[in-house]
Scaffold this motif. Structure first.
Motif, short mmCIF file in Angstrom:
data_model
loop_
_atom_site.label_atom_id
_atom_site.label_comp_id
_atom_site.label_asym_id
_atom_site.label_seq_id
_atom_site.Cartn_x
_atom_site.Cartn_y
_atom_site.Cartn_z
N ARG A 49 -1.63 -0.75 0.91
CA ARG A 49 -0.36 -0.19 1.98
C ARG A 49 -0.76 1.23 2.59
O ARG A 49 -0.41 1.22 3.63
N GLY A 50 -1.06 2.02 1.68
CA GLY A 50 -1.18 3.38 2.13
C GLY A 50 -2.43 3.30 3.37
O GLY A 50 -2.35 4.06 4.28
N MET A 51 -3.40 2.44 3.02
CA MET A 51 -4.56 2.49 4.01
C MET A 51 -3.89 1.90 5.43
O MET A 51 -4.38 2.51 6.34
N LEU A 93 -3.37 7.48 -1.23
CA LEU A 93 -2.02 7.75 -0.73
C LEU A 93 -1.60 9.23 -0.45
O LEU A 93 -1.02 9.51 0.49
N ASP A 94 -2.54 10.05 -1.25
CA ASP A 94 -2.32 11.46 -0.74
C ASP A 94 -2.84 11.76 0.37
O ASP A 94 -2.35 12.26 1.43
N MET A 95 -4.03 11.20 0.97
CA MET A 95 -4.40 11.09 2.21
C MET A 95 -3.62 10.74 3.35
O MET A 95 -3.40 11.18 4.10
N GLY A 99 5.25 12.00 5.30
CA GLY A 99 4.85 11.42 4.15
C GLY A 99 5.21 11.86 2.90
O GLY A 99 5.26 11.25 1.90
N LEU A 100 5.77 13.18 2.65
CA LEU A 100 6.61 13.43 1.66
C LEU A 100 8.01 12.95 1.36
O LEU A 100 8.68 13.43 0.26
N VAL A 121 7.21 4.66 2.37
CA VAL A 121 7.23 4.24 1.06
C VAL A 121 6.18 5.13 0.35
O VAL A 121 5.98 4.96 -0.88
N LEU A 122 5.35 5.93 0.98
CA LEU A 122 4.05 6.48 0.57
C LEU A 122 4.41 7.43 -0.80
O LEU A 122 3.87 7.34 -1.84
N ALA A 123 5.69 8.19 -0.52
CA ALA A 123 5.86 9.23 -1.53
C ALA A 123 6.25 8.35 -2.96
O ALA A 123 5.68 8.71 -4.17
#
Length: 818
Positions: free
Chosen positions: A689-691, A766-768, A777-778, A783-785
């Motif tokens: 999902r992050g990618m 996910l950090d990237m 993103g933060l 949904v990333l954080a």
């Protein structure tokens, strides 16, 4: 071999034959009737009849067994019909039939008369005493005969209505399951819980089949070498016998059945290894060559992906048949006489054999059987694959069934879960965050209806639960309980492909009843609970009407070493008194949480790993105080939550103990195997999902005059992320595969590797992704954080990296010492 019989009215039989069998002597002076000793199904007799001055004529009589019979079994009328059609209109070698008698008053049951074939019947598929050249010719002839049978045009010979055209395997499973239950309903033989688990596995692995499919047509149903009559001197078949189970359906079931001798040797006393492992007698072709021979004659491909199903189905059906034979022997009407006494042992042996084959890594033998040249065997293996247009099995290629389920889950998430994520987050951040969103319950009901519920349930655990919950008052569990325990019949490896998809959303697992800690707690109850504990807690958890928590970690000790815990569980009469303080009890804040599995010490003086016990605690018990929710990087995961819980003189019934005192550490270790893998699987999905979000952002946002995706540093970094993600996916799948094949203890090394690799990889990806999103993103706008916080937590929650690294290192050192 034949034995004399006196259970038939021979005078009545003679009168009937004289009137209805062409060429039968009208006034015979010689008549002898003897029963063939081979076979456990419809009684078969040799009739020898003659008159003065004429040669003795031989006929064969097949009749129904006497007494009460299982529904639809022993239909001699159908045997007569198919023999008549094949004998008159095809080149399939069958004995000529003369007459069918449905009048039970003649000899007691319906029967038919057919010609006696003078020839050879080989009881042992290893063909002892036969030359190697003849062995090879005989096996080629069986393949040729089966191909001829399967090539019969049922419509043109009047058998178009001989059976239903669709869902053969599905109907057969239900038929034989029903007959097994009927055979074991009185306890003789005793029902085997592994059989019910096997039935579930088969139901979930039925191949696609319809009337127009390449494998549809006439099915013999019991095609094996000892049901073939060979010419007295030539290696060719002159008759196919025993058509009791014939119908229209999936012909690959016949192919699997004739191949059974390669897999298992079914003797009179027990089940032994088949020829592929015990050794092929010289001349008998290896299994790949035999399969290639049949497929070449039929012009069809060998269904490698479904071969486990076909073999397991054959073993399952054989087990059901033997159970029926034993049941008839107990009642005194088994046609095999005293030879039927041992069929209960054979039935259970076939059930074990089916599971052994299901758990195989490769469906074709990868090593030559004893006595077979390795080079020649390798050629035949390649030939067996290439002639059917297949490659060697891929290590991690999802089956068609898994692909169908994964597509359904993906569609469900796209249509129902992703669109609701923002709504779920809004409620979770509001003053009402410790309540359940109404849409969640509606989506759970929809998931149930679409067959996407309890997908995680292991077959072996479900089998144990069914055995315990079965009360003996009827032939099966209640339909509701049985359906809840069905799950999807997946292995850990198969579930991994689905669990990865669930990991793409923090809300998805609970919608499908596949979320932690409930799955781990249900697994504990499935494997370790008693009947009362299952009825009170497992069934509601499987239904999704309640949720649960797992209370092990304590704030005052290093709980990564579970022997440090200090919570006390003291026996007091018919109760246990619990005192202690737990935290990070995930799920305890949920308003639906009704039960906690609490780990504490029942004996502080016992050996180190025997001090701990696990006990079930109703959250409404006096003395249970949910003190506060705990934050994880600012997330409290409402309405689920991670709670600090105080146990102040909590009194629970002594019957709530799991397995008994001192078994807690053992239960905890077993619980962490599949549970750890589920987290790893979901982390793959979180990283994907992050990618996805990262690439979409990079292709739509510009920085310094060009899209982020056009910056060389981004291209390089995303490539590295993809490499690490794919490496970790393979490691996780390998760990799941080893967990299936070897169990938690033997697979602990690679499980630990996956546990270290998966969260670290997900954190990097996910950090990237957050970096590419910048400040967004933060935030909670994506949904990333939340996914990142979950991944970081899992480097501790299921055991710190350092603990897993110690396990990996110790195993490596042990290997070096060997």
């Amino acid at each position: 071999m034949a034995r004399n019989t006196t259970d038939i009215n021979q005078s009545s039989l003679l009168r009937y034959c004289s009137s209805n069998v062409s060429g039968f002597p009208l006034s015979p002076t010689h008549f002898n009737l003897s029963q063939f000793g081979h076979g456990q199904s419809n009684p078969t007799y040799l009739m020898e009849v003659g008159s003065n001055g004429s040669a003795v004529k031989r006929y064969v009589l097949r009749k129904k067994p006497p007494g009460e019979l299982l529904a639809s079994a022993h239909a001699v009328e159908r045997e007569f019909l198919v023999l008549q059609a094949l004998g008159n209109q095809t080149k399939v070698p069958v004995p000529k039939v003369f007459c069918l008698c449905n009048d039970a008053t003649v000899i007691g049951t319906p029967f038919y008369i057919m010609e006696y074939l003078e020839g050879r019947i080989f009881i042992d598929p290893k063909l002892p005493g036969i030359s190697p050249e003849s062995r090879r010719a005989i096996y080629r002839e069986t393949a040729k005969t089966l191909a001829a049978l399967h090539s019969a045009n049922v419509d043109s010979i009047g058998l178009g209505n001989y059976g239903r055209h669709n869902d053969y395997c599905k109907r057969q499973i239900e038929r034989w399951a029903k007959q097994y239950v009927a055979s074991t309903s009185e306890g003789k033989p005793a029902s085997n819980p592994k059989m019910f688990a096997l039935i579930d596995w088969l139901r979930h692995h039925i191949p696609s089949e319809d009337s127009s499919g390449a494998t549809a047509g006439l099915v013999h149903g019991d095609f094996r070498i000892d049901n073939l009559v060979f010419h007295p001197t030539e290696d060719r078949v002159i008759g196919v016998l025993d058509w009791e189970l014939s119908t229209l359906g999936n012909q690959m079931c016949d192919v699997a059945y004739i191949c059974m001798s390669y897999i298992k040797d079914i003797g009179n006393d027990k089940i032994r290894e088949g020829m592929e492992r015990s050794g092929l007698p010289e001349g008998i072709p290896p299994l790949p060559e035999y399969l290639a021979e049949y497929c070449s004659l039929m012009g069809r491909k060998w269904p490698v992906a479904e071969w486990k199903f076909y073999i397991a189905f054959s073993l399952f059906r054989g087990a059901s048949i033997y159970a029926g034979v034993y049941s008839r022997w107990v009642k005194g009407n088994a046609s095999g006489g005293e030879r039927a006494r041992n069929t209960e042992v054979l039935a259970n042996g076939l059930i074990d054999a089916a599971w052994e084959f299901v758990e195989r890594k490769f469906v074709l033998p990868q090593q030559p059987p004893p006595g077979v040249n390795a080079k020649e065997f390798s050629k035949e293996l390649v030939k067996g694959n290439e002639m059917q247009g297949i490659q060697n099995e891929g290590r991690f290629v999802p089956s068609e069934k898994v692909l169908v389920l994964r597509n359904k889950i993906t569609k469900f998430m796209e249509e129902h879960i992703y669109p609701m994520e923002e709504e779920f987050y809004k409620l979770a951040q509001s003053d009402a965050r410790w309540t359940v969103h109404p849409a969640e319950e509606k989506l759970k009901e929809l998931a149930k209806k679409e067959g996407l519920w309890n997908l995680w349930i292991p077959v072996d655990s479900a089998a144990r639960a069914k055995k315990i919950l079965y009360d003996g008052s009827n032939n099966d569990l209640s339909a509701d309980a049985n359906n809840l325990l069905l799950g999807a019949g997946l292995t850990n490896l198969e579930y991994g492909y689905l669990c990865e998809t669930l990991g793409r959303s923090v809300w998805a697992p609970q919608i499908f009843n596949c979320g932690a800690p409930d799955t781990g707690n249900m697994e504990v109850l499935l494997r370790n609970g008693n009947k009362e504990q299952m009825q009170q807690w497992l069934i509601p958890l499987l239904e999704g009407t309640i949720r649960s928590g797992f209370a092990m970690t304590e704030p005052q000790v290093a709980s990564s070493d579970a022997t440090n815990i200090e919570c006390s569980i003291k026996r007091q009469g018919d109760s246990y008194i619990i005192n202690g303080r737990k935290w990070w009890t995930s799920g305890a804040m949920d308003p639906r949480c009704r039960v906690l599995i609490v780990m504490g010490k029942t004996d502080f003086n016992a050996p180190r790993h025997k001090q701990q016990s696990m006990i079930l605690v109703d959250t409404q018990t006096p003395g249970v105080h949910v003190k506060r929710p705990l934050m994880v990087f600012g997330f409290d995961d409402a309405p689920h939550g991670h709670a600090e819980v105080i146990f102040d003189n909590v009194r629970v019934p002594a019957t709530n103990i799991l397995m008994g005192e001192g078994r807690g550490f053992e239960i905890a270790q077993a619980r962490l195997g599949p549970g750890r893998m589920h987290h790893c699987m979901r982390l793959i999905g979180a990283a994907e999902r992050g990618m996805q979000l990262m690439v979409q952002r990079a292709l739509s946002r510009k920085a310094f005059g060009k899209f982020i995706a056009q910056h060389g540093s981004f291209v390089s970094d995303i490539a590295k992320c993809r490499i690490e993600l794919e490496q970790t996916r393979l490691l996780v799948l390998e760990a799941a595969d080893q967990l299936d094949r070897y169990g938690n203890k033997k697979a602990r090394g690679i499980i630990s590797m996956a546990k270290v690799a998966a969260p670290n990889m997900a954190l990097k990806v996910l950090d990237m992704a957050m970096q590419v999103h910048g400040a967004a993103g933060l935030s909670s706008d994506t949904v990333l954080a939340h996914l990142w916080a979950t991944a970081r937590t899992l480097r501790i929650a299921d055991g710190p990296d350092e603990v897993h690294l110690v396990t990996i290192g110790k195993l490596e050192l042990q290997r070096a010492k060997l």
